[in-house]
Design an enzyme around this catalytic site. Structure first.
Site, PDB file in Angstrom:
ATOM      1  N   HIS A  72       0.839  -1.201   0.000  1.00  0.00           N
ATOM      2  CA  HIS A  72       0.000   0.000   0.000  1.00  0.00           C
ATOM      3  C   HIS A  72       0.870   1.245   0.000  1.00  0.00           C
ATOM      4  O   HIS A  72       1.972   1.255   0.573  1.00  0.00           O
ATOM      5  CB  HIS A  72      -0.928   0.007   1.222  1.00  0.00           C
ATOM      6  CG  HIS A  72      -0.216   0.137   2.532  1.00  0.00           C
ATOM      7  ND1 HIS A  72      -0.054   1.344   3.185  1.00  0.00           N
ATOM      8  CD2 HIS A  72       0.410  -0.782   3.323  1.00  0.00           C
ATOM      9  CE1 HIS A  72       0.616   1.154   4.316  1.00  0.00           C
ATOM     10  NE2 HIS A  72       0.917  -0.126   4.427  1.00  0.00           N
ATOM     11  N   HIS A 110       0.844   5.803  -1.492  1.00  0.00           N
ATOM     12  CA  HIS A 110       0.268   6.870  -2.319  1.00  0.00           C
ATOM     13  C   HIS A 110       0.994   6.912  -3.662  1.00  0.00           C
ATOM     14  O   HIS A 110       1.799   7.808  -3.935  1.00  0.00           O
ATOM     15  CB  HIS A 110       0.373   8.211  -1.598  1.00  0.00           C
ATOM     16  CG  HIS A 110      -0.389   8.265  -0.306  1.00  0.00           C
ATOM     17  ND1 HIS A 110      -1.707   7.844  -0.198  1.00  0.00           N
ATOM     18  CD2 HIS A 110      -0.034   8.698   0.931  1.00  0.00           C
ATOM     19  CE1 HIS A 110      -2.117   8.022   1.051  1.00  0.00           C
ATOM     20  NE2 HIS A 110      -1.124   8.522   1.757  1.00  0.00           N
TER      21      HIS A 110
END
Length: 356
Positions: free
Chosen positions: A140, A142
């Site tokens: 995970h 951005h």
């Protein structure tokens, strides 16, 4: 029959007709029951044949190649959009990883840049596909969408994501930069000390609340092409929609996060077994809320909605929401106000050649 009608009194004729009708209804009912029994028997035979075939394949011996079992070789990428409940959802994955025996890894890019250099893209693809010690893995960060296929990878990872109403996301991000959240309350934020409200920012035409700041969810789904980051690009929005449908396993919405988690648990239990119960009844340590957040006025919202950028981001959000609700409608049923996952609704039959 005509002679019988002449000889029989009317009452007896009526009784005969009623008796005949009852007999026909009884026969139809029995035929229907036989049909149902036959269908059940066919399904049972089909299931038995499938089990026999599976057993034969198992008895043939272990697989000849050295690759991992498919579930153990699975990689999920959650390229999380900021301020969409991404930390809340990710912490559920962290809470479950030891119990469900998978690895969670955070993709930390320099200055949170969502676009990787070409060489980093290649490194990233190689790492994820060949790092067997970290499989099954949940990554995970951005980072905008990256197409693994163009790097020659045979087995692509499973992409998932969550998006949010674009104005609500921007408001949350605006206050997050100033006041942080209850997850790490002591951390000093970049805009800490700026007490200006979101409404005041919009009224003054500030840069932190400008319509251009809405342009984030589309480029995250569009990917690493330069046009994806061209604010207001129609091509970027179309590409983001294409990727959402064709490259993402499931995209949920912040406003219906529990349903998103429920669908993931049903479809990917290897990772998400127990996630729904944890979300509903856990100690809520995974939940994260921006502090000091003030809802914008109707006037502020109306001003932002005049922007073509908002119209495009909102169109993409509505597109994602419609797709998510379509998937949910075919996967769950509502009973007494609660949602329940549907059981398997298909089976195999007419399997040939028949086993001996």
């Amino acid at each position: 029959m005509g002679l019988l009608r002449i000889m029989m009194p009317p009452k007896l004729q009526l009784l005969a007709v009623v008796a005949f009708a009852v007999a026909m209804l009884f026969l139809e009912n029995q035929i229907q029951k036989l049909e149902e029994s036959r269908s059940k028997l066919e399904r049972a035979i089909a299931r038995h044949e499938v089990r026999e075939i599976e057993q034969r394949h198992t008895m043939d011996g272990p697989r000849q190649d050295a690759t991992l079992d498919e579930e153990e070789d699975m990689v999920i990428i959650y390229n999380r959009v900021p301020k969409t409940a991404s930390t809340s959802f990710t912490n559920i994955a962290y809470d479950l990883c030891a119990k469900n025996k998978y690895h969670v890894l955070h993709i930390n890019t320099t200055k949170n840049n969502p676009v990787m250099s070409l060489q980093d893209q290649m490194r990233f693809v190689k790492n994820i596909t060949s790092w067997k010690e970290m499989k099954p893995g949940f990554y995970h960060g951005h980072v905008s969408y990256l197409d693994f296929a163009k790097f020659g990878v045979k087995k692509k990872p499973i992409y998932i994501n969550v998006i949010r109403d674009p104005i609500e996301r921007l408001v949350s991000y605006y206050y997050f930069l100033r006041f942080g959240d209850d997850y790490r309350p002591g951390l000093r934020r970049r805009k800490q000390g700026d007490k200006k409200t979101f409404d005041e920012c919009v009224a003054e035409g500030g840069s932190d609340c400008a319509p251009e700041k809405l342009w984030l969810q589309i480029p995250f789904f569009c990917g690493h092409s330069s046009e994806c980051w061209n604010v207001g690009s129609r091509w970027a929005m179309d590409q983001a929609k294409y990727n959402l449908i064709n490259e993402y396993f499931l995209v949920g919405v912040t406003e219906e996060l529990e349903d998103f988690i429920m669908l993931l648990e049903a479809a990917l239990p290897r990772f998400f077994r127990g996630a729904t119960e944890l979300y509903r009844t856990g100690k809520k340590s995974h939940l994260r809320k921006t502090t000091e957040k003030k809802l914008p006025t109707k006037q502020t919202i109306a001003k932002l909605q005049q922007s073509d950028i908002w119209k495009m981001e909102n169109e993409f959000y509505e597109f994602a929401l419609e797709q998510f609700q379509f998937i949910r409608a075919h996967a769950v049923r509502e009973k007494d106000g609660d949602l329940y996952i549907l059981a398997q609704n298909f089976f195999y039959e007419k399997i040939y050649p028949k086993s001996n």
